[in-house]
Scaffold this active site. Structure first.
Site, PDB file in Angstrom:
ATOM      1  N   GLY A  15       0.747  -1.257   0.000  1.00 46.46           N
ATOM      2  CA  GLY A  15       0.000   0.000   0.000  1.00 46.46           C
ATOM      3  C   GLY A  15       0.776   1.305   0.000  1.00 46.46           C
ATOM      4  CB  SER A  21       1.457   5.939   1.252  1.00 50.66           C
ATOM      5  OG  SER A  21       0.976   6.198  -0.022  1.00 50.66           O
ATOM      6  CB  ILE A  22      -0.174   5.120   6.480  1.00 43.94           C
ATOM      7  CG1 ILE A  22      -1.050   6.342   6.809  1.00 43.94           C
ATOM      8  CG2 ILE A  22       0.228   4.388   7.759  1.00 43.94           C
ATOM      9  CD1 ILE A  22      -2.440   6.035   7.333  1.00 43.94           C
ATOM     10  CB  ILE A  94      -5.013  -2.208   0.800  1.00 44.28           C
ATOM     11  CG1 ILE A  94      -3.597  -2.699   0.493  1.00 44.28           C
ATOM     12  CG2 ILE A  94      -5.894  -2.252  -0.441  1.00 44.28           C
ATOM     13  CD1 ILE A  94      -3.537  -4.157   0.067  1.00 44.28           C
ATOM     14  CE1 TYR A 149     -10.718   8.494  11.097  1.00 43.75           C
ATOM     15  CE2 TYR A 149     -12.796   8.192   9.943  1.00 43.75           C
ATOM     16  CZ  TYR A 149     -11.937   8.992  10.670  1.00 43.75           C
ATOM     17  OH  TYR A 149     -12.292  10.280  10.977  1.00 43.75           O
ATOM     18  CE1 TYR A 159     -12.888   7.168   6.025  1.00 45.55           C
ATOM     19  CE2 TYR A 159     -13.951   5.161   6.774  1.00 45.55           C
ATOM     20  CZ  TYR A 159     -12.816   5.846   6.392  1.00 45.55           C
ATOM     21  OH  TYR A 159     -11.601   5.189   6.375  1.00 45.55           O
ATOM     22  CE  LYS A 166     -10.264   1.670   6.633  1.00 41.25           C
ATOM     23  NZ  LYS A 166      -9.091   0.980   6.039  1.00 41.25           N
TER      24      LYS A 166
END
Ligand code: NAI
EC number: 1.3.1.9
Length: 269
Positions: A15, A21-22, A94, A149, A159, A166
């Protein structure tokens, strides 16, 4: 600052798209802490070429895989085993919702788009773990992480179906995490503060999310780099018995009813 926490550890990081990007920050921190890993992303993301710089910097190989394709994942894990033998950590970073991307309101959900986003954002975590499971390629005391999240627990307008994705993702971590226990491998999700990235900024009203979360969090929002530091601890031997958890990394947002900063905004007699 490096502590050598991941010396000798091998992994796969999914990802990293660009510097925001994290997963990019996680890869940089894992490298600093002594880990070796393969970088993976969807073939279409690799075409942008940005990942090459990260691969060079961290001495990593890039192997493309659409995380919804079990065939791609099999090839990726075969390559990882050929390169490293068994591995110690996996990062699933991702996410994508077609409904969010195309601005389709939750009440008018397009179900074909829902299925695509669900497959990419949630089911792919099961597919990744199942591939690793069938190849029996995780070392004992290995660690598998995905990014989540707080919209999985509470409603955040716009969202959209990512909230449901999630929730599903976190459930997969708990359920598959139980079975991974037999092999002494831990599985968790890290529930991160809103963070300015390509995926994050795609959410309508993201600036509002960000500012509100900042004002509501006693420690302020957690940055991508701080998230990477936390992921390093979760991959290290210092967190061996933490499993099947959704771990909030959000400056205290999730346990704050209201903050003084937010009260002051409304208390204007
Ligand atoms: P990003 O846009 O940099 O990363 C998302 C990644 O998913 C990209 O690299 C993209 O190429 C990859 N991807 C999409 N479809 C794929 C597929 N079919 N196969 C393989 N990879 C695919 O954004 P960010 O923010 O770094 O996202 C990483 C994770 O963090 C996501 O799960 C996201 O939901 C989560 N997260 C993000 C927050 C934020 O505010 N940015 C907050 C909390 C969680």
């Amino acid at each position: 600052m490096s502590y050598g926490l991941l010396k000798g550890k091998k992994g796969i990081i999914f990802g990293a798209l660009n510097e925001q990007s994290i997963a990019w920050k996680v890869a940089e921190r894992c490298h600093e802490e002594g880990a070796e890993f393969i970088l993976s992303n969807a073939p279409i993301a690799l075409r942008m070429g940005e990942l090459n710089g990260l691969a060079e910097k961290t001495g990593s190989e890039i192997i493309g895989a659409d995380a919804t394709s079990t065939e791609d994942l099999e090839k990726l894990f075969d390559a990882a085993v050929a390169k490293f033998g068994k591995i110690d950590f996996i990062l699933h970073s991702i996410g994508m919702s077609v409904n969010v991307r195309k601005g389709k309101h939750y009440t008018e959900m397009n179900y074909d788009w829902l299925e695509k986003g669900w497959d990419i954002s949630a089911v792919s975590f099961h597919k990744v773990m199942r591939t690793a499971w069938e190849k029996d390629c995780m070392n004992e005391w290995g660690s598998i992480l995905a990014l989540s999240y707080i919209a999985a627990q509470r409603t955040f307008p716009d969202y959209n179906d990512m909230s449901d994705n999630k929730a599903y993702l976190e459930s997969i971590a708990r359920t598959f995490g139980y079975y991974w226990g037999e092999r002494k491998v831990r599985v968790n999700t890290v529930s991160q503060s809103p963070t300015v990235t390509t995926a994050g900024s795609g959410v309508k009203g993201f600036g509002g999310f960000l500012g509100y979360a900042e004002d509501m969090s006693p420690l302020g929002n957690a940055s991508a780099l701080e998230c990477a530091d936390y992921c390093v601890t979760m991959f290290s031997d210092l967190t061996k018995k933490v499993t099947m958890q959704n771990l909030f990394h959000d400056g205290g947002f999730s346990n704050t009813g209201v903050s003084q900063k937010v009260i002051n905004k409304y208390d204007v007699e």
